[in-house]
Design an enzyme around this catalytic site. Structure first.
Site, PDB file in Angstrom:
ATOM      1  N   GLU A  62      -7.288   0.733  -4.451  1.00 46.27           N
ATOM      2  CA  GLU A  62      -7.306   0.640  -2.986  1.00 46.27           C
ATOM      3  C   GLU A  62      -8.643   0.132  -2.444  1.00 46.27           C
ATOM      4  O   GLU A  62      -8.664  -0.762  -1.593  1.00 46.27           O
ATOM      5  CB  GLU A  62      -6.928   1.990  -2.374  1.00 46.27           C
ATOM      6  N   LYS A  71       3.404  11.277  -3.438  1.00 47.47           N
ATOM      7  CA  LYS A  71       2.367  10.627  -4.243  1.00 47.47           C
ATOM      8  C   LYS A  71       1.508  11.654  -4.978  1.00 47.47           C
ATOM      9  O   LYS A  71       0.975  11.384  -6.051  1.00 47.47           O
ATOM     10  CB  LYS A  71       1.490   9.782  -3.312  1.00 47.47           C
ATOM     11  N   ASP A  84       0.881  -1.169   0.000  1.00 51.84           N
ATOM     12  CA  ASP A  84       0.000   0.000   0.000  1.00 51.84           C
ATOM     13  C   ASP A  84       0.915   1.215   0.000  1.00 51.84           C
ATOM     14  O   ASP A  84       1.508   1.557   1.019  1.00 51.84           O
ATOM     15  CB  ASP A  84      -0.895  -0.042   1.251  1.00 51.84           C
ATOM     16  N   ASP A 108     -13.586   5.483   1.764  1.00 59.31           N
ATOM     17  CA  ASP A 108     -12.170   5.704   2.067  1.00 59.31           C
ATOM     18  C   ASP A 108     -11.910   7.202   2.219  1.00 59.31           C
ATOM     19  O   ASP A 108     -11.853   7.931   1.230  1.00 59.31           O
ATOM     20  CB  ASP A 108     -11.329   5.109   0.932  1.00 59.31           C
TER      21      ASP A 108
END
Lengths: 189, 627
Positions: free
Chosen positions: B176, B76, B7, B198
């Site tokens: 994800e 990211k 992850d 999420d």
């Protein structure tokens, strides 16, 4: 029916996308029959749940994840197979695309299928559009009525095909349905 | 032999692996599961004068404040971004971008070193990979890396490239939410529809998935890339600053207020009252904040998540009550009000027996295990992802024509035929876009390229068929064929962080510039090439495996080979093809025996690569024959 061919890897006879003997995925056809690759018979009447079930079952066999450890060539073939299956599901689940596909072999109208509907029908559409400007709900209701008539005609046509009739009238009906859908969708704006 | 799941998060990253049948997050030497996604370029040198590797994770985070200019966090957010987008992100994160030498590649300045986001991510991946290597006492075979569902093509490619750069075998990029649902779905071992909610620090993501007959299918995804737990902190910070009478706070004061806001949010996750005490430059604030006050402060933001929830449900043609499980992912779902809103909307209590910080990594490990092909689940379970955003091309008037629709299961292909508008036009411009807006300018531009080398023909006559393919990772490639000359070009769409547009054009040009060559001439060349390939394989096989020849095989093969070599000198394409097929036929039994032996050797682990090579070549021959 799926043709029997020879596995490229073990040269045993193979039926379907994956060789039962050595597990190698076979080169996919360039233009597969969409119902057949899902293991279904071509038909205008469908059960969406059954289509999804067939699609899931077929996908489980050929998805690239099944060939994660295989050679690049096999993974490429797995991708092509799965893309075919996904297209088949999409076309078959969509009433209009399925009808076009069954009638013409392509889910989209080709150049020669884009004929103008007869003047009487066009006049009806013109009136519907006029009415829509004043009373959208009434226009949509009338359009829906015409739509279901055309849908019934289409279904009847596909039924008669099973008894040896032709689908020559399908593109004209689909063309009219397209006009009606524009009226109905336009009414939402 | 083990595959691992990673992850790769904005703030923290984790690595997990299936042991026995249970996925486990691997801990570092200090027993910590989370690794900060932070890299610090200290400028240290190796004894030979080369740059020493940077500090990664906790080590890099330790002195982040003193070494702010060389410490890279949240990298990211730069992945797969264009230079313009990256400039905005850099401003928010107080980063300095290095001046590109006229190229559209994002480079970050870290002290006197210049690095790309892909390189920085690769260091984080390397650290996790090494941890797995130590824990497993073996090098992992392959890696599954998770990406946000809303990641577009460029962001996915950048992530995959980071994996490659780190020297890993990237088996799959996994969304994800899909990973999270997998972790729960398998644990619950049940069929049904799941929604994955999420909420991270800066992004929100919602997905609807269905598990049926072993196929885990994403039905829809939606989200908001500018909504997250940081917004909660900001609301509290605003309140604190108002109390201190500070307007337009910047720099250290703003940071201190934000940190106090974050602390209050954490305190109120379990407690009912938070004591806030913070120095803001010359001013200082002492105050109390109750859970109720906090809830009213953040409610408008928390409720914004429901807009995306409704969108995702509408796309999936479902109602809130249709869900069989609600999965929470991301640290911000610990906020009680968020849980309350989610529970109210879906009418059921969210699943919470897995740690929301770990659930994605656990799912990635499960998928990695399934991909080994030897897991108990390998034959039964399949993950089907969807395209997060529609793909299309710009047409006349700047309007987008969609070729692949949002939420289509992948892999997927779609084709469109283009033609010319002017007599003798030799090139067609293509602009590939991703997004849902009607006008091209409002969507994300993925690539622009020119299809060149179209033969001189009247306007409207050439038929350039362009095919889009999105693979199981959600990555797009485009191929183009001119239908009359059958010239073919294939590119994987490359982005500004990697190849420049000029290079893409050059690749296309190289493939299409023979468009005017005579078709027959081309076919003849292809036939010769194929014949030579087959001859080469036969020669090699004969010298290596002559002991497998039976009866008069050697004689027959040699006769056909000699004849084929002779006709290859001439221009008789049909004869060349006939003899190539003939040679293929007469060597078939021999090839079969060779493959059997090679496979046997491979199973003994002696020559696996060679076997794969053989198989690849034979499948290529089969494909060519099929064409």
């Amino acid at each position: 029916m799926l043709a029997v061919t020879q596995c490229w890897q073990c040269r045993e006879p193979v039926q379907g996308p994956v060789c039962a003997g050595c597990g190698a995925i076979q080169p996919p056809p360039a233009h597969p029959e969409l119902f057949t690759i899902l293991g279904l018979s071509p038909s205008y009447t469908i059960d969406r749940k059954a289509v999804d079930k067939a699609w899931r079952g077929a996908s489980r066999k050929v998805h690239p994840d099944r060939f994660a450890g295989a050679s690049a060539v096999q993974r490429r073939m797995a991708l092509q197979w799965t893309a075919h299956l996904n297209r088949a599901r999409k076309v078959i689940r969509d009433d209009t695309q399925r009808a076009w596909y069954l009638a013409t072999g392509s889910e989209r109208p080709g150049e020669r299928d884009k004929n103008q509907p007869d003047p009487a029908f066009l006049e009806q559409v013109f009136e519907l559009n006029m009415l829509r400007a004043e009373d959208p709900a009434a226009a949509i209701e009338r359009a829906r009525g015409l739509q279901s008539t055309e849908q019934e005609r289409l279904s009847a046509l596909f039924q008669s095909q099973a008894q040896g009739g032709t689908l020559d009238g399908a593109p004209a009906i689909l063309g009219r349905l397209n006009y009606l859908r524009t009226v109905i969708d336009g009414g939402h704006e | 032999m083990a595959n691992i799941g990673i992850d790769l998060g904005t703030t923290n990253s984790l690595v997990a692996v299936v042991m026995g049948q249970t996925p486990r997050v691997l801990l570092d030497d200090e027993g910590r599961s989370l690794t900060p996604s932070v890299v610090r370029y200290s400028g240290a040198k190796n004894p030979d004068g080369s740059d020493a590797p940077p500090m990664i994770g906790w080590e890099a985070l330790e002195n982040a404040v003193e070494h702010a200019s060389t410490t890279l966090t949240s990298v990211k957010r730069f992945m797969g971004r264009s230079l313009d987008e990256a400039r905005k992100v850099a401003e928010e994160l107080h980063y300095t971008l290095a001046d590109g030498e006229g190229q559209d590649v994002v480079r970050i300045q870290a002290g006197d070193k210049v690095v790309t986001p892909v390189e920085v991510s690769a260091w984080i991946l390397r650290l996790l990979y090494m941890r797995a290597n130590e824990c497993l006492m073996a090098e992992p075979t392959g890696v599954v890396i998770t990406v946000p569902a809303y990641f577009d093509d460029a962001q996915r490619q950048a992530t995959r490239d980071a994996g490659k750069l780190a020297g890993m075998n990237v088996l799959r990029l996994l969304n994800e939410p899909t990973a999270a649902a997998l972790a729960y779905g398998l644990q619950e071992n049940s069929q049904g529809t799941y929604v994955v909610f999420d909420l991270g620090g800066g992004t929100f993501d919602i997905s609807v998935l269905e598990l049926s007959e072993g196929v885990f299918q994403v039905l829809s995804t939606a989200g908001d890339t500018r909504l997250g737990g940081d917004d909660f902190d900001r609301e509290v910070a605003k309140l604190i600053l108002a109390k201190a009478g500070i307007e337009n706070a910047t720099g250290k004061v703003l940071r201190a207020a934000m940190e106090a806001g974050e602390q209050a949010k954490r305190d109120l996750t379990t407690g009912e009252i938070a004591e806030i005490s913070v120095e803001l430059g010359s001013a200082s604030v002492q105050m109390q904040l109750t859970r109720g006050e906090f809830n009213e402060l953040i409610r408008p933001i928390a409720e914004r998540t429901l807009m995306s929830c409704k969108q995702a449900l509408a796309d999936a043609e479902m109602e809130p009550g249709d869900m069989d499980g609600v999965v929470l992912v991301g640290g911000s779902t610990r906020v009680p009000l968020v849980r309350e809103i989610v529970e109210q909307f879906f009418g059921r209590e969210p699943l919470s027996n897995l740690d929301p910080d770990k659930v994605v990594a656990l799912g990635a490990a499960l998928q990695a295990d399934i991909l080994t092909g030897s897991s108990e689940l390998s034959d039964d379970l399949l993950l089907m992802d969807v395209v997060p955003l529609s793909l299309g091309v710009e047409t006349m008037g700047g309007v987008v024509e969609r070729l692949i629709w949002r939420s289509s299961p992948i892999p997927v292909t779609a084709s469109e035929t283009f033609t010319t508008q002017v007599d003798g036009q030799n090139a067609v411009d293509l602009h590939v876009l991703q997004g849902e807006r009607e006008l091209a300018k409002d969507n994300r531009s993925l690539a622009r390229f020119k299809l060149k080398g179209i033969p001189d023909m009247p306007a409207g006559l050439p038929r350039v068929k362009v095919t889009f393919t999105v693979d199981a990772d959600g990555i797009l490639s485009v191929s183009a064929t001119e239908q009359y000359t059958k010239t073919h070009a294939e590119i994987e769409v490359q982005h500004s962080y990697g190849l420049g547009d000029d290079e893409i054009e050059a690749m296309l040009e190289a493939a299409i510039d023979h468009a005017e060559s005579d078709v027959d001439q081309r076919l003849l060349i292809e036939a010769r090439v194929e014949a030579q390939q087959v001859l080469a394989v036969v020669d090699k096989s004969l010298s290596r495996d002559a002991d497998l020849l039976a009866g008069n095989e050697a004689q027959v093969i040699s006769q056909v080979s000699v004849a084929l070599r002779q006709v290859c000198e001439g221009d008789d394409r049909k004869r060349i093809q006939e003899l190539t097929t003939k040679l293929d036929e007469v060597t078939a039994p021999f090839a079969q025996r060779r493959i059997e032996r090679d496979l046997k050797l491979a199973l003994e682990g002696q020559d696996a690569l060679e076997v794969l090579d053989v198989l690849d070549r034979s499948v290529k021959a089969a494909e060519d024959a099929a064409n």
